[in-house]
Every structure is written in C-alpha cells, then in structure tokens.
Write a protein that holds these residues in place. Structure first.
Motif, PDB file in Angstrom:
ATOM      1  N   UNK A 125       0.827  -1.210   0.000  1.00 15.39           N
ATOM      2  CA  UNK A 125       0.000   0.000   0.000  1.00 15.39           C
ATOM      3  C   UNK A 125       0.860   1.258   0.000  1.00 15.39           C
ATOM      4  N   UNK A 126       1.889   1.276   0.857  1.00 20.19           N
ATOM      5  CA  UNK A 126       2.786   2.436   0.908  1.00 20.19           C
ATOM      6  C   UNK A 126       3.535   2.594  -0.414  1.00 20.19           C
ATOM      7  N   UNK A 127       4.070   1.484  -0.927  1.00 20.48           N
ATOM      8  CA  UNK A 127       4.814   1.540  -2.178  1.00 20.48           C
ATOM      9  C   UNK A 127       3.982   2.030  -3.348  1.00 20.48           C
ATOM     10  N   UNK A 128       2.737   1.546  -3.435  1.00 23.64           N
ATOM     11  CA  UNK A 128       1.858   1.934  -4.543  1.00 23.64           C
ATOM     12  C   UNK A 128       1.332   3.353  -4.403  1.00 23.64           C
ATOM     13  N   UNK A 129       1.143   3.813  -3.172  1.00 19.40           N
ATOM     14  CA  UNK A 129       0.499   5.118  -2.965  1.00 19.40           C
ATOM     15  C   UNK A 129       1.496   6.273  -2.917  1.00 19.40           C
ATOM     16  N   UNK A 134      12.218   3.898  -6.961  1.00 23.23           N
ATOM     17  CA  UNK A 134      12.133   2.488  -7.366  1.00 23.23           C
ATOM     18  C   UNK A 134      13.377   1.684  -7.024  1.00 23.23           C
ATOM     19  N   UNK A 135      13.157   0.463  -6.547  1.00 26.32           N
ATOM     20  CA  UNK A 135      14.229  -0.519  -6.340  1.00 26.32           C
ATOM     21  C   UNK A 135      13.762  -1.812  -6.983  1.00 26.32           C
ATOM     22  N   UNK A 136      14.483  -2.222  -7.990  1.00 26.87           N
ATOM     23  CA  UNK A 136      14.079  -3.373  -8.783  1.00 26.87           C
ATOM     24  C   UNK A 136      12.650  -3.149  -9.265  1.00 26.87           C
ATOM     25  N   UNK A 137      11.670  -3.955  -8.876  1.00 29.31           N
ATOM     26  CA  UNK A 137      10.292  -3.706  -9.316  1.00 29.31           C
ATOM     27  C   UNK A 137       9.423  -3.196  -8.167  1.00 29.31           C
ATOM     28  N   UNK A 139       9.615  -0.351  -4.376  1.00 29.67           N
ATOM     29  CA  UNK A 139      10.079   0.984  -4.012  1.00 29.67           C
ATOM     30  C   UNK A 139      10.823   0.949  -2.683  1.00 29.67           C
ATOM     31  N   UNK A 140      11.707   1.949  -2.505  1.00 27.40           N
ATOM     32  CA  UNK A 140      12.445   2.062  -1.254  1.00 27.40           C
ATOM     33  C   UNK A 140      11.482   2.271  -0.093  1.00 27.40           C
ATOM     34  N   UNK A 141      10.453   3.109  -0.312  1.00 21.98           N
ATOM     35  CA  UNK A 141       9.482   3.392   0.743  1.00 21.98           C
ATOM     36  C   UNK A 141       8.744   2.126   1.174  1.00 21.98           C
ATOM     37  N   UNK A 145       9.041   0.245   4.833  1.00 21.15           N
ATOM     38  CA  UNK A 145       7.817  -0.063   5.568  1.00 21.15           C
ATOM     39  C   UNK A 145       7.777  -1.538   5.953  1.00 21.15           C
ATOM     40  N   UNK A 146       8.176  -2.397   5.021  1.00 20.33           N
ATOM     41  CA  UNK A 146       8.191  -3.837   5.313  1.00 20.33           C
ATOM     42  C   UNK A 146       9.133  -4.125   6.473  1.00 20.33           C
ATOM     43  N   UNK A 147      10.345  -3.587   6.416  1.00 22.53           N
ATOM     44  CA  UNK A 147      11.342  -3.858   7.452  1.00 22.53           C
ATOM     45  C   UNK A 147      10.884  -3.360   8.823  1.00 22.53           C
TER      46      UNK A 147
END
Length: 215
Positions: A125-129, A134-137, A139-141, A145-147
């Motif tokens: 959700x964070x990556x898409x919004x 971009x990192x590979x396919x 996002x850094x954000x 958030x995952x970590x």
C-alpha cells in the motif's frame, strides 16, 4: 487518463491487500487450536485451491466457464497479470501455510505468517500510494515499511511468545532485514513471496534455535 488508471490500479491493489489482510486468521488460529488440527485444515485448503486454480487456467470448457463467471461477478481483477495463467497468491499462501506448519513450531509459524500478512500488506500500500524511489520492481518506501513493520511485529510477539524460549532481539533484527531483501527480490528469482517470506523468516529463527540448543 493516466492519472485515472493509476487511481484504479491503486484501488484494485488496496482491495487485493485487504483480502490478503483477512488471512490473518491463519496465524491467529494457532493461538486457540492445536497445530496438528490446523495442519489438516491448511492441507485441505491448499489442495482445494490448487484444484480450483488448475481448473480456472485450463483451456477446457470448464476453465472457460469459471473465467466467464469471475468476469460476470467482477472478481477477475483480483488476479494479477502473472496469476491469470498460474496459481493465485491465495493458493500459494495456503500451500505455504501447509508446508510451514510441518516445518516450524507454532511460535515460529505465528510470527512468520503475521509478517507475511501484515508487513507485505503495508509495504504494498505504501509503495503503490507514495513510493517515489524504485528498487528493482518495488520501491524504497515500501521496503522500509516492510522492514520496520516486520521488526515491530516480531518484537511484540517476542515479548509474548519468544522471550521465554530464548530468542534474542538481535536475531529478530537480522531476520527482518534478510526477509525484507527476500521480499524485494522474490520476483527476480521467480518465487511467490507468499512462500519466500514466511519460509525465510522462519528458517532463520529455526537455525538460530538449533544452534542455541546444541551450544
């Protein structure tokens, strides 16, 4: 037009992730039900969903009817492009649950699947919004958030479950970092992250538990 398409894609992704989030019952079930019984449940669901997907992607008339029905009830959008002719994420999740329930004990299963469901949902959700880098396919954000969410989840569950059986906070940081990288590069190695996320996190804890026991 492009802005409208982006908004629609984001809406579809949020809806998919809400469905994904509803799978929180998978780890929560082990707080109340013996893992032996849930192994049978996970295996049955994995088998049923695999059969359904096999029929759905079939070129035979039954496959055409299923795809037509999904289109009529407006549920075809829940399948991503790579899932149209392959097993769905939901199927991989139940295969993963069945597999992990035989490999890991209840505590490791609960923490690994909680991270899969919650951290993966938040990251998407964070990556898409708001993802801009971009990192590979991804996002850094989204990866940050995952970590962070994986670390919070693992440390909260550490207090309630893992502390009493000897895990350290350091290994949870390492497991969260490694699993973040696994989530980031799963597609590159043609792995579904419903399999790679809980297995990678769980294996790190299992290996740590093994060496702590024998040292």
């Amino acid at each position: 037009m492009e802005k409208m398409q982006h908004k629609q894609n984001l809406t579809n992704e949020i809806f998919r992730k809400l469905i994904h989030l509803s799978s929180i019952w998978v780890p929560l079930s082990l707080f109340f039900i013996p893992i032996g019984f849930m192994q049978a449940v996970f295996f049955t669901l994995a088998l049923s969903l695999t059969l359904f997907d096999s029929l759905r992607i079939s070129k035979k008339p039954v496959g055409q009817k299923i795809r037509k029905f999904l289109n009529i009830i407006k549920l075809n959008f829940i399948y991503r492009e790579h899932e149209i002719n392959n097993l769905s994420g939901a199927t991989y999740m139940m295969i993963s649950a069945a597999l992990c329930s035989f490999i890991f004990d209840a505590e490791i299963f609960i923490i690994s699947f909680s991270i899969l469901i919650i951290s993966d949902t938040l990251a998407a959700i964070v990556g898409k919004s708001i993802g801009k880098r971009p990192i590979y396919n991804k996002t850094l954000e989204g990866s940050i958030t995952f970590f962070i969410s994986a670390l919070i989840i693992s440390e909260v569950l550490y207090v309630f479950m893992l502390q009493k059986i000897g895990y350290s906070l350091t290994i949870l940081v390492i497991a969260s970092a490694v699993t973040t990288l696994v989530e980031l590069y799963s597609k590159k190695f043609k792995m579904d992250d419903n399999l790679s996320i809980p297995i990678s996190f769980g294996l790190i804890l299992l290996i740590y538990k093994y060496f702590m026991h024998y040292n």
